[in-house]
Design an enzyme around this catalytic site. Structure first.
Site, PDB file in Angstrom:
ATOM      1  N   GLU A 136     -25.883  13.656  34.690  1.00  0.00           N
ATOM      2  CA  GLU A 136     -26.113  14.672  33.663  1.00  0.00           C
ATOM      3  C   GLU A 136     -25.149  15.843  33.885  1.00  0.00           C
ATOM      4  O   GLU A 136     -24.350  15.843  34.826  1.00  0.00           O
ATOM      5  CB  GLU A 136     -27.560  15.185  33.723  1.00  0.00           C
ATOM      6  CG  GLU A 136     -28.575  14.319  32.983  1.00  0.00           C
ATOM      7  CD  GLU A 136     -28.592  14.595  31.482  1.00  0.00           C
ATOM      8  OE1 GLU A 136     -27.649  15.254  30.979  1.00  0.00           O
ATOM      9  OE2 GLU A 136     -29.551  14.165  30.820  1.00  0.00           O
ATOM     10  N   ASN A 139     -33.319  19.182  25.488  1.00  0.00           N
ATOM     11  CA  ASN A 139     -32.113  18.524  25.989  1.00  0.00           C
ATOM     12  C   ASN A 139     -30.889  19.306  25.551  1.00  0.00           C
ATOM     13  O   ASN A 139     -30.872  20.525  25.659  1.00  0.00           O
ATOM     14  CB  ASN A 139     -32.083  17.053  25.568  1.00  0.00           C
ATOM     15  CG  ASN A 139     -32.422  16.130  26.729  1.00  0.00           C
ATOM     16  OD1 ASN A 139     -31.763  16.171  27.764  1.00  0.00           O
ATOM     17  ND2 ASN A 139     -33.452  15.316  26.579  1.00  0.00           N
ATOM     18  N   ASP A 161     -30.054  13.334  23.383  1.00  0.00           N
ATOM     19  CA  ASP A 161     -29.938  13.880  24.741  1.00  0.00           C
ATOM     20  C   ASP A 161     -28.881  14.979  24.737  1.00  0.00           C
ATOM     21  O   ASP A 161     -28.908  15.846  23.875  1.00  0.00           O
ATOM     22  CB  ASP A 161     -29.635  12.750  25.726  1.00  0.00           C
ATOM     23  CG  ASP A 161     -30.161  13.016  27.121  1.00  0.00           C
ATOM     24  OD1 ASP A 161     -30.029  14.156  27.608  1.00  0.00           O
ATOM     25  OD2 ASP A 161     -30.677  12.090  27.764  1.00  0.00           O
TER      26      ASP A 161
END
Length: 279
Positions: free
Chosen positions: A12, A144, A190
């Site tokens: 991420e 997100n 996301d």
């Protein structure tokens, strides 16, 4: 779509540093890493788990999420907590971004996403330059990706469990004037980034793609990704036309299948403004 590096749990927080390369985190296995211009990977902040968002600070070092929003230099000296999760009414934070002024915009988490907890809504918060915090919006079921339009007047925000990407109208002083849905996103909206032409690029954590939307919300194209769990993305390279796409291990050939891919795109991204929150 070229595989650059692999072997991580859940990647991420990719952010491009023109001087050093691509920073990224491993949410599951910990650590903030640097992929340098030579293609070598090193750990710059070890052990940090749950980091969903990263930004560069004007005075050096990194700002990152997790249990708290923190700043840390990269020389091993002591860092600082910029916003504790308890002060924001949650248990942690996910992705974050910065605006032109250098404020931090971040979403809070009110439940443990990977532990089967009952979902509870979090909020969108702003950390101003003096370090004070204000809550900009609520009712975010799973916060997100966050990203600003090129003129700084619109903020896009993925709410994964609500199957929507929100858009906020932002005033000159960094206040939310109004907000609503930008696009319905059935799947897993996301991480996201906004390109220089105002298009919104959204990672699909369940769809093996980056979905690209025009500023009016119409669908422009999908960029296919070899693995299904696409968690975030980042524009990089000298011209910001290198698209880096990061993934988790779900659906990969191994349990450590989190991978960074890279491809060339026709539209450049935007540099993420440096954070200027007081440290």
């Amino acid at each position: 779509m070229q595989e650059v590096v692999t072997g991580y749990g859940l990647i991420e927080g990719p952010v491009w540093d023109p001087a050093k390369g691509l920073y990224f985190s491993d949410v599951r296995d910990g650590g903030i890493h640097l992929l340098d211009h030579a293609g070598e990977v090193s750990i710059v902040l070890p052990r940090r788990r749950g980091v969903g968002g990263v930004a560069l600070h004007e005075k050096g070092g990194l700002v990152f999420g997790g249990r708290d929003i923190s700043w840390s230099p990269l020389d091993g000296s002591e860092g600082k907590v910029l916003l504790a999760s308890a002060a924001a009414g949650g248990i942690g934070f996910n992705d974050l971004t910065t605006d032109r002024a250098g404020r931090i915009w971040v979403g809070s988490l009110a439940f443990r996403v990977f532990s089967g907890d009952e979902p509870k809504p979090g909020s969108l918060h702003v950390i101003d330059l003096d370090g004070s915090m204000r809550t900009a919006a609520g009712g975010v079921m799973l916060t997100n990706g966050l990203g600003f339009s090129p003129d700084g007047r619109r903020l896009y925000h993925s709410d994964t469990r609500s199957n929507v990407v929100r858009v906020y109208d932002i005033g000159p002083d960094g206040t939310v004037e109004r907000w609503g849905p930008f696009v319905a996103f059935d799947g897993g909206a996301d991480g996201l980034k906004v390109a220089a032409d105002g298009s919104v690029w959204v990672a699909d954590a369940r769809g093996g793609r980056v979905a690209v939307f025009n500023p009016d919300g119409s669908h422009r194209q999908d960029v296919a990704v070899p693995l299904p769990m696409v968690t975030s993305l980042c524009f990089g390279g000298e011209d910001l036309c290198d698209l880096y796409v990061v993934t988790g291990s779900e659906g990969a050939p191994s349990e450590n299948g989190g991978t960074i891919f890279r491809t060339r795109v026709d539209v450049p991204g935007q540099p993420l403004p440096l954070c200027r929150v007081a440290i």
